[in-house]
Design a protein around this motif. Structure first.
Motif, PDB file in Angstrom:
ATOM      1  N   ARG A 112      -0.169  12.142  -9.339  1.00  0.00           N
ATOM      2  CA  ARG A 112      -0.878  13.379  -9.018  1.00  0.00           C
ATOM      3  C   ARG A 112       0.029  14.590  -9.194  1.00  0.00           C
ATOM      4  O   ARG A 112      -0.423  15.721  -9.087  1.00  0.00           O
ATOM      5  N   GLY A 113       1.323  14.354  -9.431  1.00  0.00           N
ATOM      6  CA  GLY A 113       2.268  15.446  -9.639  1.00  0.00           C
ATOM      7  C   GLY A 113       2.830  16.011  -8.357  1.00  0.00           C
ATOM      8  O   GLY A 113       3.351  17.131  -8.347  1.00  0.00           O
ATOM      9  N   ASP A 114       2.767  15.268  -7.272  1.00  0.00           N
ATOM     10  CA  ASP A 114       3.206  15.768  -5.975  1.00  0.00           C
ATOM     11  C   ASP A 114       4.343  14.914  -5.426  1.00  0.00           C
ATOM     12  O   ASP A 114       4.130  14.015  -4.605  1.00  0.00           O
ATOM     13  N   SER A 115       5.564  15.204  -5.868  1.00  0.00           N
ATOM     14  CA  SER A 115       6.713  14.430  -5.408  1.00  0.00           C
ATOM     15  C   SER A 115       7.025  14.713  -3.941  1.00  0.00           C
ATOM     16  O   SER A 115       7.586  13.862  -3.251  1.00  0.00           O
ATOM     17  N   VAL A 168       0.842  -1.197   0.000  1.00  0.00           N
ATOM     18  CA  VAL A 168       0.000   0.000   0.000  1.00  0.00           C
ATOM     19  C   VAL A 168       0.879   1.249   0.000  1.00  0.00           C
ATOM     20  O   VAL A 168       0.596   2.214  -0.701  1.00  0.00           O
ATOM     21  N   VAL A 169       1.954   1.219   0.784  1.00  0.00           N
ATOM     22  CA  VAL A 169       2.872   2.365   0.840  1.00  0.00           C
ATOM     23  C   VAL A 169       3.461   2.626  -0.544  1.00  0.00           C
ATOM     24  O   VAL A 169       3.461   3.756  -1.031  1.00  0.00           O
ATOM     25  N   LEU A 170       3.949   1.574  -1.188  1.00  0.00           N
ATOM     26  CA  LEU A 170       4.550   1.732  -2.513  1.00  0.00           C
ATOM     27  C   LEU A 170       3.509   2.195  -3.531  1.00  0.00           C
ATOM     28  O   LEU A 170       3.772   3.073  -4.362  1.00  0.00           O
ATOM     29  N   GLY A 171       2.298   1.657  -3.453  1.00  0.00           N
ATOM     30  CA  GLY A 171       1.223   2.098  -4.337  1.00  0.00           C
ATOM     31  C   GLY A 171       0.859   3.560  -4.105  1.00  0.00           C
ATOM     32  O   GLY A 171       0.627   4.310  -5.054  1.00  0.00           O
ATOM     33  N   LEU A 172       0.850   3.987  -2.838  1.00  0.00           N
ATOM     34  CA  LEU A 172       0.532   5.372  -2.516  1.00  0.00           C
ATOM     35  C   LEU A 172       1.600   6.320  -3.048  1.00  0.00           C
ATOM     36  O   LEU A 172       1.286   7.417  -3.527  1.00  0.00           O
ATOM     37  N   VAL A 185       5.168  10.372   2.251  1.00  0.00           N
ATOM     38  CA  VAL A 185       4.650   9.011   2.414  1.00  0.00           C
ATOM     39  C   VAL A 185       5.799   8.082   2.769  1.00  0.00           C
ATOM     40  O   VAL A 185       5.700   7.270   3.699  1.00  0.00           O
ATOM     41  N   TYR A 186       6.912   8.228   2.052  1.00  0.00           N
ATOM     42  CA  TYR A 186       8.074   7.370   2.304  1.00  0.00           C
ATOM     43  C   TYR A 186       8.633   7.606   3.706  1.00  0.00           C
ATOM     44  O   TYR A 186       8.939   6.653   4.424  1.00  0.00           O
TER      45      TYR A 186
END
Length: 167
Positions: free
Chosen positions: A89-92, A78-82, A98-99
């Motif tokens: 979404r263009g939000d690095s 789920v973390v990797l998918g998120l 998240v990471y």
């Protein structure tokens, strides 16, 4: 739950609502891991329907439920998918958050891929981003996330003699 499974392929929009309802139902019965599994399926369908903002919210809920239930190993995918959803979404910056927030749930292979993806997009490093997007950890995710990773356009590196136009 059975109805959601039946209509998942033909009517994914309707199945999303049913999975969210199932999550709410088992969540009130103090079964957070089962609730997380339902929300994870709903978020996967949201990605399939290109509802990335809703998917990001659902995936955060999923991670909170997995964390509450103590099922850390299941949360890695789920973390990797998120991270992939945040990138599309263009939000690095959000992907990096998240990471840093949920990275403890990742196994070493997933962690390496997540780090390459987040660094590649935040540093505009094409090769690093491509390496993360094509890693074995990403290829072992659900098909919806593999397709998402395949469709993500890696960042373009600025050449040394060019000025980077941020406008």
């Amino acid at each position: 739950m059975k109805a959601a499974k039946i209509i998942e392929l033909s009517l994914p929009q309707n199945a999303i609502g049913l999975y969210k309802k199932a999550c709410e139902t088992v969540g009130t019965e103090d079964r957070p891991v089962e609730a997380a599994q339902h929300m994870e399926t709903a978020s996967k369908l949201m990605v399939r329907c290109k509802q990335y903002d809703a998917a990001a919210d659902a995936m955060h809920t999923t991670l909170e439920l997995y964390s509450e239930g103590g099922a850390g190993a299941a949360a890695g995918r789920v973390v990797l998918g998120l991270i992939l959803v945040q990138i599309v979404r263009g939000d690095s910056v959000a992907a990096g958050k998240v990471y840093s927030t949920w990275g403890g749930f990742l196994d070493p292979q997933q962690s390496g891929a997540a780090q390459q993806i987040t660094e590649g997009f935040s540093d505009l490093d094409h090769d690093t981003a491509v390496s993360g997007l094509t890693s074995a950890a990403v290829r072992t995710l659900d098909n919806d996330y593999v397709k998402l990773a395949r469709d993500i356009v890696p960042p373009v590196e600025a050449k040394d003699d060019e000025d980077l136009d941020l406008c």
